[in-house]
Design an enzyme around this catalytic site. Structure first.
Site: not given
Length: 346
Positions: A54, A87, A187
């Site tokens: 990330c 996660w 994004y």
């Protein structure tokens, strides 16, 4: 599964534009708490949970290392591949975080707020209060600033000032444009659901990269003569650009490696302790290409690009300045990789 790499929930609106929701928990950890929503900066009290995939979490990993806070704040690393609870700690022994005892980061969110803790998704970076198991904050922009400013009493000798007061206005201005057009811009291009929205994001992204390339032709760093918050925020997107965004998110006007100053700048940072030694291209590529199945339904992970290109000569030192400032120094070399041992499910 999550559609973004580590940050908060996102969606495309009726116009086809990608929208990112902000962090759900915005408490701060500060040197001298004075009221509600402020926690004390106490060594050993907190665990920083990240994904090495990330870019938003990567910022906090870099700052923690540059500040020498490894002994003050422990680090938990998630599997780059998520399941339906987001996660997970499946890389650790018994698939549990060894400090928190959790199988999923979601549990810290629900410990903080059982009703609405996961309303905006389960995102990294996340700082968890170890004793209670509760999430303290997932406010990714503020986390790095506070690690640099509020933990000074616990930082290593020679730690740089990443957010110097006299440069904050300029840093904030640079960060605003980089966030909108680059950090989030990739994004906005990759998750757009209509051609016009994709083209808008694509155009803004490369206009900003062109401007940054020009800015960096005659100065080594984005603001001032040493590394600041601005460089860290840009670097984590640049580190993923050719490996992921150029192809996976259709940001393909050109590769980062085809820029002049910007590519040399990125290599300069990569070769600076605290930057390249926190990059894990394996985690990065597995996450994006295997989790984001709306974009890559086959889940095939590309083998390239060759990471050794990041180690080629850049000559940026000829522009002057120094990474850590005139009184700063580099963090000590890592004794072992950041990644915990354990298999990655395929």
């Amino acid at each position: 599964m999550s559609t973004t790499a580590g940050n908060t929930k996102a969606y495309a609106d009726s116009s086809g534009s990608f929208k990112r929701r902000g962090p759900r928990f915005t408490d701060r950890i500060v040197a001298n708490p004075t009221g509600e929503g402020e926690w004390p900066a106490e060594p050993g009290r907190y665990r920083l949970v990240v994904s090495l995939a990330c870019p938003w979490a990567h910022r906090s990993v870099i700052v923690r290392r540059l500040m020498g806070l490894e002994d003050a704040i422990s680090l938990g690393i998630t599997d780059p591949l998520q399941d339906d609870r987001s996660w997970r700690f499946s890389l650790d022994e018994d698939a549990k975080d060894p400090v928190l005892g959790y199988t999923h980061l979601e549990q810290a969110y629900l410990a903080r707020d059982p009703e609405d803790g996961t309303e905006n998704g389960v995102s990294v970076p996340a700082i968890v209060d170890v004793a209670s198991g509760q999430l303290v904050t997932n406010d990714y922009p503020q986390i790095t600033i506070d690690l640099g400013q509020q933990w000074r009493a616990h930082q290593r000798a020679g730690a740089p000032d990443l957010y110097p007061e006299e440069l904050r206005e300029e840093i904030d201005g640079v960060n605003e444009g980089v966030f909108h057009d680059v950090n989030n811009g990739v994004y906005r291009a990759g998750f757009a659901t209509k051609q016009a929205r994709y083209e808008e994001a694509f155009t803004a992204l490369f206009a900003r990269l062109d401007a940054l390339d020009e800015r960096l032709e005659n100065q080594r760093y984005l603001v001032g003569d040493h590394i600041t918050e601005a460089d860290i925020r840009l670097f984590t997107t640049l580190a993923r650009f050719d490996a992921v965004y150029q192809s996976h998110f259709k940001c393909n006007r050109q590769k980062l490696a085809e820029f002049g100053a910007l590519w040399a700048y990125a290599r300069d940072l990569y070769q600076t302790p605290g930057f390249g030694d926190t990059v894990d291209f394996d985690h990065i590529k597995r996450h994006y290409y295997m989790v984001q199945t709306t974009i890559n339904p086959t889940q095939i992970v590309p083998l390239g690009p060759e990471p050794s290109a990041w180690l080629t000569t850049h000559h940026r030192e000829e522009l002057g300045g120094s990474p850590f400032g005139p009184e700063g120094s580099a963090p000590t070399p890592l004794e072992h990789p950041l990644r915990p041992l354990g298999p990655i499910d395929m």
